[in-house]
Design a protein around this motif. Structure first.
Motif, PDB file in Angstrom:
ATOM      1  N   ALA A 224      20.277 -73.139   1.543  1.00  0.00           N
ATOM      2  CA  ALA A 224      19.059 -72.330   1.599  1.00  0.00           C
ATOM      3  C   ALA A 224      19.058 -71.423   2.816  1.00  0.00           C
ATOM      4  CB  ALA A 224      17.838 -73.243   1.621  1.00  0.00           C
ATOM      5  N   ARG A 225      18.270 -70.344   2.730  1.00  0.00           N
ATOM      6  CA  ARG A 225      18.177 -69.423   3.864  1.00  0.00           C
ATOM      7  C   ARG A 225      17.068 -69.825   4.819  1.00  0.00           C
ATOM      8  NH1 ARG A 225      19.564 -65.372   0.440  1.00  0.00           N
ATOM      9  NH2 ARG A 225      17.429 -64.996  -0.210  1.00  0.00           N
ATOM     10  N   ARG A 226      16.177 -70.682   4.314  1.00  0.00           N
ATOM     11  CA  ARG A 226      15.029 -71.020   5.147  1.00  0.00           C
ATOM     12  C   ARG A 226      14.723 -72.495   4.970  1.00  0.00           C
ATOM     13  NH1 ARG A 226       9.226 -68.367   3.847  1.00  0.00           N
ATOM     14  NH2 ARG A 226       7.945 -69.592   5.292  1.00  0.00           N
ATOM     15  N   HIS A 227      14.486 -73.191   6.065  1.00  0.00           N
ATOM     16  CA  HIS A 227      14.176 -74.621   6.019  1.00  0.00           C
ATOM     17  C   HIS A 227      12.735 -74.860   6.419  1.00  0.00           C
ATOM     18  CE1 HIS A 227      18.603 -76.137   6.476  1.00  0.00           C
ATOM     19  NE2 HIS A 227      18.393 -75.369   5.409  1.00  0.00           N
ATOM     20  N   VAL A 228      12.026 -75.609   5.590  1.00  0.00           N
ATOM     21  CA  VAL A 228      10.646 -75.968   5.938  1.00  0.00           C
ATOM     22  C   VAL A 228      10.582 -77.485   5.967  1.00  0.00           C
ATOM     23  CG1 VAL A 228       8.240 -75.833   5.216  1.00  0.00           C
ATOM     24  CG2 VAL A 228       9.774 -73.892   4.810  1.00  0.00           C
ATOM     25  N   ASN A 229      10.215 -78.032   7.115  1.00  0.00           N
ATOM     26  CA  ASN A 229      10.153 -79.491   7.243  1.00  0.00           C
ATOM     27  C   ASN A 229       8.717 -79.977   7.200  1.00  0.00           C
ATOM     28  OD1 ASN A 229      12.896 -80.465   7.531  1.00  0.00           O
ATOM     29  ND2 ASN A 229      12.937 -79.157   9.370  1.00  0.00           N
ATOM     30  N   PHE A 230       8.481 -80.922   6.314  1.00  0.00           N
ATOM     31  CA  PHE A 230       7.141 -81.509   6.191  1.00  0.00           C
ATOM     32  C   PHE A 230       7.091 -82.817   6.949  1.00  0.00           C
ATOM     33  CE2 PHE A 230       4.339 -79.612   2.842  1.00  0.00           C
ATOM     34  CZ  PHE A 230       5.058 -78.441   2.692  1.00  0.00           C
ATOM     35  N   LEU A 231       5.927 -83.095   7.535  1.00  0.00           N
ATOM     36  CA  LEU A 231       5.710 -84.398   8.162  1.00  0.00           C
ATOM     37  C   LEU A 231       4.219 -84.707   8.079  1.00  0.00           C
ATOM     38  CD1 LEU A 231       7.300 -86.621   9.664  1.00  0.00           C
ATOM     39  CD2 LEU A 231       6.554 -85.548  11.810  1.00  0.00           C
ATOM     40  N   ASP A 232       3.882 -85.815   7.492  1.00  0.00           N
ATOM     41  CA  ASP A 232       2.491 -86.266   7.392  1.00  0.00           C
ATOM     42  C   ASP A 232       1.545 -85.197   6.863  1.00  0.00           C
ATOM     43  OD1 ASP A 232       3.260 -88.708   8.368  1.00  0.00           O
ATOM     44  OD2 ASP A 232       2.905 -88.129  10.464  1.00  0.00           O
ATOM     45  N   GLY A 233       1.970 -84.533   5.816  1.00  0.00           N
ATOM     46  CA  GLY A 233       1.082 -83.570   5.168  1.00  0.00           C
ATOM     47  C   GLY A 233       0.949 -82.246   5.897  1.00  0.00           C
ATOM     48  N   ARG A 234       1.806 -82.051   6.883  1.00  0.00           N
ATOM     49  CA  ARG A 234       1.777 -80.763   7.597  1.00  0.00           C
ATOM     50  C   ARG A 234       3.188 -80.195   7.666  1.00  0.00           C
ATOM     51  NH1 ARG A 234      -1.981 -83.516  10.867  1.00  0.00           N
ATOM     52  NH2 ARG A 234      -4.064 -82.560  10.741  1.00  0.00           N
ATOM     53  N   ILE A 235       3.256 -78.903   7.912  1.00  0.00           N
ATOM     54  CA  ILE A 235       4.574 -78.310   8.122  1.00  0.00           C
ATOM     55  C   ILE A 235       4.932 -78.471   9.579  1.00  0.00           C
ATOM     56  CG2 ILE A 235       5.881 -76.154   8.140  1.00  0.00           C
ATOM     57  CD1 ILE A 235       4.306 -75.321   5.652  1.00  0.00           C
ATOM     58  N   ALA A 236       6.024 -79.210   9.829  1.00  0.00           N
ATOM     59  CA  ALA A 236       6.406 -79.489  11.209  1.00  0.00           C
ATOM     60  C   ALA A 236       7.321 -78.409  11.756  1.00  0.00           C
ATOM     61  CB  ALA A 236       7.092 -80.861  11.293  1.00  0.00           C
ATOM     62  N   GLU A 237       8.074 -77.820  10.863  1.00  0.00           N
ATOM     63  CA  GLU A 237       9.081 -76.867  11.307  1.00  0.00           C
ATOM     64  C   GLU A 237       9.339 -75.870  10.188  1.00  0.00           C
ATOM     65  OE1 GLU A 237      13.547 -77.134  13.253  1.00  0.00           O
ATOM     66  OE2 GLU A 237      12.584 -78.948  12.505  1.00  0.00           O
ATOM     67  N   ASP A 238       9.561 -74.606  10.498  1.00  0.00           N
ATOM     68  CA  ASP A 238       9.804 -73.576   9.476  1.00  0.00           C
ATOM     69  C   ASP A 238      10.723 -72.546  10.113  1.00  0.00           C
ATOM     70  OD1 ASP A 238       9.761 -71.561   7.625  1.00  0.00           O
ATOM     71  OD2 ASP A 238       7.576 -71.524   7.397  1.00  0.00           O
ATOM     72  N   HIS A 239      12.000 -72.600   9.763  1.00  0.00           N
ATOM     73  CA  HIS A 239      12.908 -71.648  10.422  1.00  0.00           C
ATOM     74  C   HIS A 239      13.947 -71.070   9.468  1.00  0.00           C
ATOM     75  CE1 HIS A 239      15.021 -75.523  10.733  1.00  0.00           C
ATOM     76  NE2 HIS A 239      16.100 -74.776  10.547  1.00  0.00           N
TER      77      HIS A 239
END
Lengths: 402, 238
Positions: free
Chosen positions: B216-231
């Protein structure tokens, strides 16, 4: 889109052919029994009408009592005498033949064989009027009738039951205390539409009957044929007037006898047959209802089983209405298939029944149409609930379903 | 095309999703902001229970959020009813699931044809389009096989063909390689990459495998119902 839905339904039904067949079995049986019942019922009506017409449409029966054939048969009212019949014959210009006779049930015995049959005390005039012809031997002579001789003529059934392969002519048959000589055998006549075997009968002269069996001079029925050039209704009026006079019934008093027009009997019988047909068809109709519930049951199971399929369809963009239609059309196609199979089976059963009961096979397109429409209706009604359940599924839940 | 003038393909603002009430209340999403432009390739990652699947369901219009707003190509999805959301899925979204979710005892071609039936296309056209989609995933010669006659990798490719058949703008893939071995997984990821690169189809993929996320070109990390990281991420395959 509807065509697609139909294709889909047929596909789903044949994907599980055995289960589909078992599902619609209820409908098949329901439709088949309705059609078979109605077909056989209508066949019997045709037969009854034909039978009565063969007796002659100008035939009437005079019996004692007012109940007549309508309320439990003949009553204990004053019986007739031979003189009554003679008076009708001689005095009424509208009457061609008036023949008195008696009937009773009796056990006929020959050797160690015995057989319960119908004993008729008759005259040759009556036998002629009723088209009883002699196959072997001879009929009673006038001398025998007048003297009340112990002679008898047998129907084919009695002959077979009692004599088997023994030649019956000249043998002695015992009827209670009466020992009578067999002088003739009647031509076979088959069964009436009541299912009564007309060959299961023994005839003796009326006078013999009165003296040796009944022990009185009574006559229980007068068989009358009106002249062919007058109306039966007029003959009946004449007979009623004469009999009232002979039986000294004062004006205003009710008749204590009945004059039965065979045409009336035909209509009564037809009425009974149609009521019976209706009742049996209603019972058969209930099985259609049960068949519908069977379809609903299986469709509900099917909806549960195919939860994931429904989920997939919803995910790729099926609308609730489309899922509803899919399952509804499936139920309708199922029950229509049941209707087709049931119609075929019902007609086959009707044809078989008609053959066995020797009645005409008269399939009624209207009944077939109604049974068909009913089965489609069953599909709509009982398919709707499962289909609605399918349509209301939550796609996420449905996709997760294992 | 001037992208800046267009609204983003997917725009989530403050999305929340709550299940149950009172003590049993579960807050699966606690305020998600996510914008996806057309042609993007997203990998959504995170531990189980982090809300990534719930987010996918919301994006896929299968689930309705409890709060916040979701615009798909400028259209407010929360204002749409059930049937309108079905129309949106039918015309703009394609789904690929971990368990393939093909109809059993139904040929590959018929499976791929399914979304086209709901589009109301004539039969000849549907078959041509389904055939074309199967060709694209390299299974033209398996068109008349039932899913039970296909390997897992082939089944997933049929599922991708189904997602493709309606020519959607977005493919939502929920753990598409979850049931496959490494070789088959790579084949699937190559296929998705190709669709993204050559056809400009936006791919939103949930995965917990780092290897697959690499595509993928973009990574979105979820943690506890929130987006923790988006790069942004430089995909090796690209």
């Amino acid at each position: 889109m509807l065509l697609e839905t139909f294709r889909l339904a047929v596909h789903a039904i044949f994907r599980n052919a055995l289960r589909s067949f078992l599902t619609v079995l209820g409908i098949v049986i329901g439709v088949a029994s309705v059609i078979a019942m109605v077909t056989i019922g209508q066949g019997s009506q045709v037969r009854v009408t034909r039978d009565v017409e063969s007796l002659g449409t100008n035939t009437v029966m005079v019996v004692p009592g007012q109940g007549g054939m309508r309320q439990g048969g003949f009553t204990a009212d004053r019986p007739f005498t031979v003189a009554d019949a003679e008076a009708i014959q001689e005095n009424l210009a509208t009457v061609a033949i008036a023949a008195p006779y008696n009937i009773t049930g009796i056990t006929a015995v020959y050797g160690n064989q015995n057989h319960f049959t119908q004993l008729v005390g008759a005259t040759t005039a009556l036998m002629d009027a009723m088209n009883w012809s002699i196959a072997e031997g001879r009929a009673f002579t006038e001398a025998e009738e007048r003297a009340g001789r112990p002679v008898c003529v047998l129907g084919q059934t009695v002959r077979e039951e009692l004599f088997g392969s023994i030649p019956p002519l000249g043998q002695t048959l015992r009827l209670e205390s009466l020992a009578c000589e067999v002088i003739g055998i009647l031509e076979p006549k088959g069964a009436t539409s009541f299912g009564e075997d007309q060959d299961d009968t023994v005839a003796i002269p009326l006078k013999t009957f009165q003296r040796r069996i009944a022990g009185n001079d009574d006559v229980s029925i007068i068989f009358i044929e009106a002249r062919s050039d007058v109306s039966t209704a007029r003959a009946i009026r004449d007979i009623e007037a004469l009999m009232r006079d002979r039986r000294r019934i004062s004006p205003g008093e009710e008749d204590d006898f009945s004059v039965i027009d065979m045409k009336q009997i035909a209509s009564i019988l037809t009425g009974i047959t149609s009521v019976l047909t209706g009742l049996l068809s209603a019972v058969a109709g209930v099985s259609l209802l049960v068949g519908g519930i069977g379809i609903m049951n299986i469709m509900l199971v099917s909806v549960t089983e195919r939860t994931r399929e429904i989920g997939i369809r919803l995910a790729v963009g099926a609308q609730a209405r489309q899922v509803l239609m899919q399952f509804l059309v499936e139920a309708i196609v199922l029950s229509l298939l049941g209707g087709v199979m049931g119609t075929a089976l019902g007609l086959a059963l009707g044809a078989l029944g008609a053959h066995l009961m020797s009645i005409p096979f008269t399939p009624d397109p209207f009944v077939i149409l109604v049974a068909f429409a009913f089965s489609a209706g069953v599909g709509v009604i009982f398919g709707y609930f499962p289909a609605r359940r399918a349509a209301r599924m939550d796609p996420i839940e449905a996709l997760r379903h294992q | 095309m001037d992208r800046k003038a267009d609204p983003p393909q997917i725009a989530l603002r403050g999305i929340t999703r709550v299940y149950g009430t009172g003590e049993a209340m579960v807050r699966a999403l606690r305020g998600i902001d996510l914008t996806v432009e057309a042609g993007d390739f997203l990998a959504i990652m995170g531990p189980s229970g982090s809300g990534k699947s719930t987010a996918m369901n919301v994006i896929g219009c299968l689930d309705t959020p409890s709060g916040g707003s979701y615009h798909f190509q400028g259209v407010d999805v929360s204002a749409l009813n059930r049937d309108q959301r079905a129309l949106l899925r039918r015309n703009y979204l394609g789904f690929v699931f971990q368990g393939y979710n093909l109809l059993p005892r139904t040929s590959a071609l018929d499976n791929v044809e399914l979304p086209l039936i709901y589009k109301g296309l004539p039969r000849a056209r549907r078959i041509a389009m389904a055939q074309e989609a199967l060709e694209k995933v390299g299974l033209a010669n398996r068109a008349h096989h039932d899913p039970s006659e296909l390997s897992g990798g082939q089944q997933q490719r049929v599922a991708i063909a189904r997602a493709l058949a309606g020519r959607p703008g977005v493919i939502l893939a929920d753990e598409p390689t979850g049931n496959l071995d490494t070789t088959r997984s790579r084949e699937i990821m190559d296929l998705l990459t190709e669709l993204n690169r050559d056809d400009g189809i936006t791919i939103v993929m949930v995965t917990h495998e780092e290897d697959m996320a690499e595509y993928a070109r973009r990574h979105v990390n979820f943690l506890d119902g929130r987006i923790a990281e988006d790069h942004q991420h430089d995909s090796p395959g690209g």
